[in-house]
Write a protein that holds these residues in place. Sequence first.
Motif, PDB file in Angstrom:
ATOM      1  N   ASN A  11       0.931  -1.286  -0.033  1.00 31.64           N
ATOM      2  CA  ASN A  11       0.045  -0.160  -0.156  1.00 31.64           C
ATOM      3  C   ASN A  11       0.709   1.421   0.158  1.00 31.64           C
ATOM      4  OD1 ASN A  11      -2.272   1.818   0.000  1.00 31.64           O
ATOM      5  ND2 ASN A  11      -2.673   1.501   2.134  1.00 31.64           N
ATOM      6  N   SER A  12       1.829   1.373  -0.980  1.00 30.93           N
ATOM      7  CA  SER A  12       2.515   2.494  -1.390  1.00 30.93           C
ATOM      8  C   SER A  12       4.121   2.158  -0.861  1.00 30.93           C
ATOM      9  CB  SER A  12       2.259   3.922  -0.752  1.00 30.93           C
ATOM     10  OG  SER A  12       3.050   4.697  -0.930  1.00 30.93           O
ATOM     11  N   GLU A  36       0.381  -3.160  -4.916  1.00 30.35           N
ATOM     12  CA  GLU A  36      -0.110  -1.936  -4.659  1.00 30.35           C
ATOM     13  C   GLU A  36       1.060  -1.135  -4.461  1.00 30.35           C
ATOM     14  OE1 GLU A  36      -4.174   0.140  -2.711  1.00 30.35           O
ATOM     15  OE2 GLU A  36      -3.507  -1.946  -2.107  1.00 30.35           O
ATOM     16  N   LYS A  38       1.845   1.660  -5.911  1.00 28.87           N
ATOM     17  CA  LYS A  38       1.554   2.880  -6.270  1.00 28.87           C
ATOM     18  C   LYS A  38       2.714   3.777  -6.718  1.00 28.87           C
ATOM     19  CE  LYS A  38      -2.485   2.858  -3.057  1.00 28.87           C
ATOM     20  NZ  LYS A  38      -2.977   3.529  -1.778  1.00 28.87           N
ATOM     21  N   GLY A  64       0.410   6.421  -8.287  1.00 33.17           N
ATOM     22  CA  GLY A  64      -0.780   6.604  -7.432  1.00 33.17           C
ATOM     23  C   GLY A  64      -1.636   5.289  -7.225  1.00 33.17           C
ATOM     24  N   TYR A  65      -1.808   4.611  -8.293  1.00 31.24           N
ATOM     25  CA  TYR A  65      -2.513   3.137  -8.182  1.00 31.24           C
ATOM     26  C   TYR A  65      -1.977   2.044  -8.427  1.00 31.24           C
ATOM     27  CZ  TYR A  65      -6.370   6.825  -8.281  1.00 31.24           C
ATOM     28  OH  TYR A  65      -6.960   7.960  -8.229  1.00 31.24           O
TER      29      TYR A  65
END
Length: 272
Positions: A11-12, A36, A38, A64-65
């Motif tokens: 998640n980043s 993920e 990102k 970003g995604y």
Amino acid sequence: MPLKVTTWNINSVRLRIDLVAKFLKSARPDVLCLQETKCPDDAFPLKRFQKLGYEYTALSGQKGYHGVAIVSRVPFESYSIENFCGKTDCRHISVVLGERAGLKDPLTLHNFYVPAGGDEPDPEINVKFRHKLDFLDEMTVLPSLRPAKGQRAILVGDLNVAPLEHDVWSHKQMLKVVSHTPIECEKLTAARQAGGWIDTMRVLTPEPEKLFTWWSYRAMENWLSSNRGRRLDHVWTSDALAGQVSKIKIAKDYRGYEKPSDHVPVTATVEI
């Protein structure tokens, strides 16, 4: 020789690089599969990983995604990327480990980030859920996800489905919640069976024992005591590796660190 492979939806990767570094220094997997991330490829923190001893990278990222990456202490022979549903949204990457990694016979490692599917489990009104179902259907028929007899392969990642009754905190209460609806569970199981994949986590830890790898951010303060988790992260192996995974460790403590991902690292030790 043992090969340690970790899967982790981070998640980043840039936001949590210090947490990743802490894990790598402690667990020392040979290969880390991230989801993920990102992060576009040209902004991936390569130098930090190299300082940690992970010199080899395969990247498929965007700003970003989504995004997936494989970082490794051992070299790859090659890497490849599959796109699904007519999109280039960075949800798959695979590498082949071979002689350069000290392996007599090659091993293919797939890293997946399956779409989450949104909140409403109705494909007629929720395009994200429809995308998820279509993605799982394409996984089922993709030739590269059907290992030939004797082919050594591992598939890991955030598959965003908790397919079994004891992969969620409450089977009854989760049946209408995205990630555990019957149609998602059926389609993920179909994809696994079509490729002859073995759900190695459940071989080593059979039901009815609960297995979780994800705890919602909505329970930041009491996630541990409430333990309303789901097994969204998976380790599958081809039949040629049956019985060769000696250990799988779910590093649950990483959910409790400052600024955590909602997923935790899952590490498989493969005797190859």
